[in-house]
Design an enzyme around this catalytic site. Sequence first.
Site, PDB file in Angstrom:
ATOM      1  N   CYS A  85       0.991  -1.185  -0.016  1.00  0.00           N
ATOM      2  CA  CYS A  85      -0.074  -0.177   0.081  1.00  0.00           C
ATOM      3  C   CYS A  85       0.978   1.156  -0.015  1.00  0.00           C
ATOM      4  O   CYS A  85       1.616   1.483  -1.065  1.00  0.00           O
ATOM      5  CB  CYS A  85      -1.023   0.028   1.269  1.00  0.00           C
ATOM      6  SG  CYS A  85      -2.297   1.201   0.723  1.00  0.00           S
ATOM      7  N   HIS A 118      -3.441  -5.540   1.215  1.00  0.00           N
ATOM      8  CA  HIS A 118      -2.694  -5.866   2.484  1.00  0.00           C
ATOM      9  C   HIS A 118      -2.728  -7.370   2.760  1.00  0.00           C
ATOM     10  O   HIS A 118      -3.793  -7.693   3.613  1.00  0.00           O
ATOM     11  CB  HIS A 118      -3.512  -5.135   3.575  1.00  0.00           C
ATOM     12  CG  HIS A 118      -3.309  -3.530   3.272  1.00  0.00           C
ATOM     13  ND1 HIS A 118      -2.305  -2.929   4.133  1.00  0.00           N
ATOM     14  CD2 HIS A 118      -3.900  -2.664   2.958  1.00  0.00           C
ATOM     15  CE1 HIS A 118      -2.510  -1.605   4.000  1.00  0.00           C
ATOM     16  NE2 HIS A 118      -3.428  -1.323   3.239  1.00  0.00           N
ATOM     17  N   GLU A 162      -1.179  -8.881   5.107  1.00  0.00           N
ATOM     18  CA  GLU A 162      -1.031  -8.938   6.441  1.00  0.00           C
ATOM     19  C   GLU A 162      -2.231  -8.688   7.219  1.00  0.00           C
ATOM     20  O   GLU A 162      -2.447  -9.042   8.223  1.00  0.00           O
ATOM     21  CB  GLU A 162       0.301  -7.896   6.775  1.00  0.00           C
ATOM     22  CG  GLU A 162      -0.144  -6.594   6.924  1.00  0.00           C
ATOM     23  CD  GLU A 162      -0.688  -5.565   5.902  1.00  0.00           C
ATOM     24  OE1 GLU A 162      -0.843  -4.400   5.932  1.00  0.00           O
ATOM     25  OE2 GLU A 162      -0.764  -6.282   4.665  1.00  0.00           O
TER      26      GLU A 162
END
Length: 228
Positions: free
Chosen positions: A85, A201, A203
């Site tokens: 990002c 994302h 994660e």
Amino acid sequence: MKFGVVVFPGSNCDQDAVDALELMDQEVVKLWHKDHDLQGCDFIILPGGFSYGDYLRTGAVARFSPIMNEVIAHANRGGYLMGICNGFQILAEARLVPGVLLQNSSQKYVCKNIYLKPESTDALLTAGLDKPAYKIPIAHGDGRYFADADTLKALNDNNQVLFRYCDETGAATEAANANGSLENIAGVANKNKNVFGMMPHPERAADSALGNTDGRLILQQLLKTVLV
């Protein structure tokens, strides 16, 4: 393998990245933006957030943080580097990956789950991914990938496109394009394929407590390859 997550003023996904990697039993340290020491890390991650408040352009100020001298040198030596990002935006500003990230075509901040189609068959981040589509969160206002025609051709010819926005079947349709990115591109690698940038994302989709572990599958692929 030792991971370093760079923390800039305004980073808000640094702990998410640390937590996801620690869930997979990896050694992780945080690296402060004013430091000049990568602490012996093999793999550097530039996390999401709003580095320096996104003044000027997203990632434009962070690109000149003191630690970026060491990060750029690490990448130029062939070291692994990933931007997620805002981290992807910083990579683009530092010219470590081709292209730029522009304001979403909707001119709105978009925060939702989308689907990603793995594209590159020889980049370590995607080479072993075999699902047609992965459900991953996005959260950005400036994620529209753009590159000129020559750059785009080189990306496709060199197998540097990592992911494309798609529907749940893996079809990269216009309707599935979350931000108007050129050719639905959601992530790219550099020519040597040791630097990776992606807007979604992984994660944030790495813990079963969140109800989605598709991001963990992507990170596990990364580990599977670099730890061989």
